[in-house]
Design an enzyme around this catalytic site. Structure first.
Site, short mmCIF file in Angstrom:
data_model
loop_
_atom_site.label_atom_id
_atom_site.label_comp_id
_atom_site.label_asym_id
_atom_site.label_seq_id
_atom_site.Cartn_x
_atom_site.Cartn_y
_atom_site.Cartn_z
N SER A 22 0.83 -1.21 0.00
CA SER A 22 0.00 0.00 0.00
C SER A 22 0.87 1.26 0.00
O SER A 22 0.35 2.37 -0.05
CB SER A 22 -0.92 -0.01 1.23
OG SER A 22 -0.14 -0.03 2.40
N SER A 150 18.37 -0.10 -0.41
CA SER A 150 18.49 1.34 -0.66
C SER A 150 19.94 1.70 -0.93
O SER A 150 20.87 1.08 -0.40
CB SER A 150 18.00 2.11 0.56
OG SER A 150 18.39 3.46 0.48
N TYR A 163 18.91 2.94 9.57
CA TYR A 163 18.36 2.60 8.24
C TYR A 163 19.45 2.00 7.35
O TYR A 163 19.24 0.99 6.68
CB TYR A 163 17.78 3.88 7.63
CG TYR A 163 17.07 3.70 6.31
CD1 TYR A 163 15.76 3.24 6.25
CD2 TYR A 163 17.70 4.05 5.11
CE1 TYR A 163 15.09 3.10 5.03
CE2 TYR A 163 17.05 3.92 3.89
CZ TYR A 163 15.74 3.44 3.85
OH TYR A 163 15.10 3.32 2.63
P1 NAD Z 1 6.20 3.98 2.17
O1 NAD Z 1 6.33 4.56 3.53
O2 NAD Z 1 5.26 4.63 1.21
O3 NAD Z 1 5.81 2.45 2.28
C1 NAD Z 1 6.33 1.63 3.28
C2 NAD Z 1 5.40 0.48 3.52
O4 NAD Z 1 5.90 -0.28 4.62
C3 NAD Z 1 3.97 0.90 3.88
O5 NAD Z 1 3.08 0.20 3.02
C4 NAD Z 1 3.79 0.42 5.32
O6 NAD Z 1 2.50 -0.08 5.56
C5 NAD Z 1 4.80 -0.70 5.41
N1 NAD Z 1 5.18 -0.92 6.81
C6 NAD Z 1 5.74 -0.05 7.67
N2 NAD Z 1 5.91 -0.63 8.88
C7 NAD Z 1 5.43 -1.89 8.79
C8 NAD Z 1 5.31 -2.99 9.69
N3 NAD Z 1 5.72 -2.92 10.96
N4 NAD Z 1 4.77 -4.13 9.24
C9 NAD Z 1 4.34 -4.22 7.98
N5 NAD Z 1 4.43 -3.23 7.07
C10 NAD Z 1 4.97 -2.09 7.47
O7 NAD Z 1 7.68 3.92 1.57
P2 NAD Z 1 8.21 3.83 0.07
O8 NAD Z 1 8.82 5.12 -0.24
O9 NAD Z 1 7.19 3.27 -0.84
O10 NAD Z 1 9.39 2.75 0.26
C11 NAD Z 1 9.22 1.38 0.00
C12 NAD Z 1 10.53 0.66 0.24
O11 NAD Z 1 11.53 1.21 -0.61
C13 NAD Z 1 11.05 0.80 1.67
O12 NAD Z 1 11.64 -0.41 2.07
C14 NAD Z 1 12.09 1.89 1.55
O13 NAD Z 1 13.08 1.77 2.54
C15 NAD Z 1 12.65 1.61 0.17
N6 NAD Z 1 13.27 2.76 -0.47
C16 NAD Z 1 12.58 3.92 -0.70
C17 NAD Z 1 13.22 4.99 -1.31
C18 NAD Z 1 12.50 6.29 -1.62
O14 NAD Z 1 13.15 7.21 -2.10
N7 NAD Z 1 11.21 6.40 -1.40
C19 NAD Z 1 14.56 4.90 -1.69
C20 NAD Z 1 15.22 3.70 -1.44
C21 NAD Z 1 14.57 2.65 -0.84
#
Ligand code: NAD
Length: 255
Positions: A22, A150, A163
């Site tokens: 989500s 990441s 992180y």
């Molecule tokens: P986001 O915050 O939109 O989504 C994170 C998801 O993790 C959410 O759906 C949330 O429900 C879930 N989550 C959080 N805690 C939880 C728990 N205890 N149990 C189950 N689910 C849990 O973040 P995003 O930007 O879509 O990032 C997604 C992934 O990509 C992450 O792992 C993030 O570290 C990684 N990432 C993101 C970026 C960026 O620039 N956005 C860059 C590198 C890596």
């Protein structure tokens, strides 16, 4: 043959679970896998509305979908999610570990809680999910596990010791598991995004965003769709021989 939305049916006959489905990136991964032919279950934690939205999109693409709730820090909750999936969706052969959080703070001010929570969700969460599903994934004889790490796990970042440790740990985890599962023709890979245009990055103060942009050779943030398409590639049969790899998507920021 090219299908709807320019898709090429690269992952037909696949059944995937996307954790964090989500969220910003997970949402696009689930949607793209469905457009390319996979049935897709999405795990949600607190945002049921967004999860229901993605289930609707997957179904609109003509694929089966379901939303399942779990707290990935808790192995019992993950096992309950698996049982519920088996009952209502079936066994999976693709696991995308995309759930993740950040609790940023300079190291000197970082609390034990901030450290523990990030390690438990980002790293132990991957462990719990792999543990719960590894048997059915490797039994499929063409399994896929993709861990969303990441750039920060590769080059570090101020205020993100917790992180960075979790995301770096995910890379070692992936390489070790890739070696163990290779004989079952199951691949385990990492996608390592740089700065992707999601709320996580949109919420960074404008001055800092500009500074980050100046450090990206391509001069722009990545898109969730670009991350999703790299996942589609790794799930597809075109990537049958790719395992233990780290696929960088960072506009040249870290090479
Ligand atoms: P986001 O915050 O939109 O989504 C994170 C998801 O993790 C959410 O759906 C949330 O429900 C879930 N989550 C959080 N805690 C939880 C728990 N205890 N149990 C189950 N689910 C849990 O973040 P995003 O930007 O879509 O990032 C997604 C992934 O990509 C992450 O792992 C993030 O570290 C990684 N990432 C993101 C970026 C960026 O620039 N956005 C860059 C590198 C890596």
């Amino acid at each position: 043959m090219t299908g709807a939305n320019g898709s090429m049916n690269r992952v037909v006959d696949r059944r995937a679970l996307v954790t964090g489905g989500s969220g910003g990136i997970g949402f696009d991964i689930a949607k793209s896998l469905a457009e390319e032919g996979a049935d897709v279950a999405v795990q949600w934690h607190r945002n049921q509305t967004e999860a229901a939205k993605i289930v609707g999109l997957v179904e609109k693409a003509g694929r089966k979908s379901i939303a399942v709730q779990a707290d990935l820090q808790d192995p019992k909750s993950v096992r309950l999610m698996r049982d519920s999936l088996h009952e209502k969706f079936g066994k999976i052969d693709v696991l995308i570990n995309c759930a993740g959080i950040n609790r940023d703070s300079l190291f000197t001010r970082m609390t034990d809680e901030q450290w523990d929570e990030v390690i438990q969700v980002n790293l132990s969460g991957v462990y719990h999910c792999c543990k719960a599903f590894v048997e059915e994934i490797s039994a499929s004889g063409r399994g896929r596990i993709i861990n969303i790490s990441s750039l920060v796990g590769q080059m570090g970042n101020i205020g993100q010791v917790n992180y960075a440790a979790s995301k770096s740990g995910m890379i070692g985890f992936t390489k070790a598991l890739a070696r163990e599962l290779a004989r079952d023709k199951t691949t385990v890979n990492v996608v390592a995004p740089g700065f992707i245009d999601t709320p996580m990055v949109q919420n960074i103060p404008e001055k800092v965003r500009q500074k980050i942009l100046s450090q990206i050779p391509m001069g722009r943030f990545g898109t969730p769709r670009e991350v999703a398409m790299s996942v589609v590639y790794l799930v597809s049969s075109e990537a049958d021989y790719v395992t233990g790899a780290v696929l960088n998507l960072n506009g040249g920021m870290y090479l």
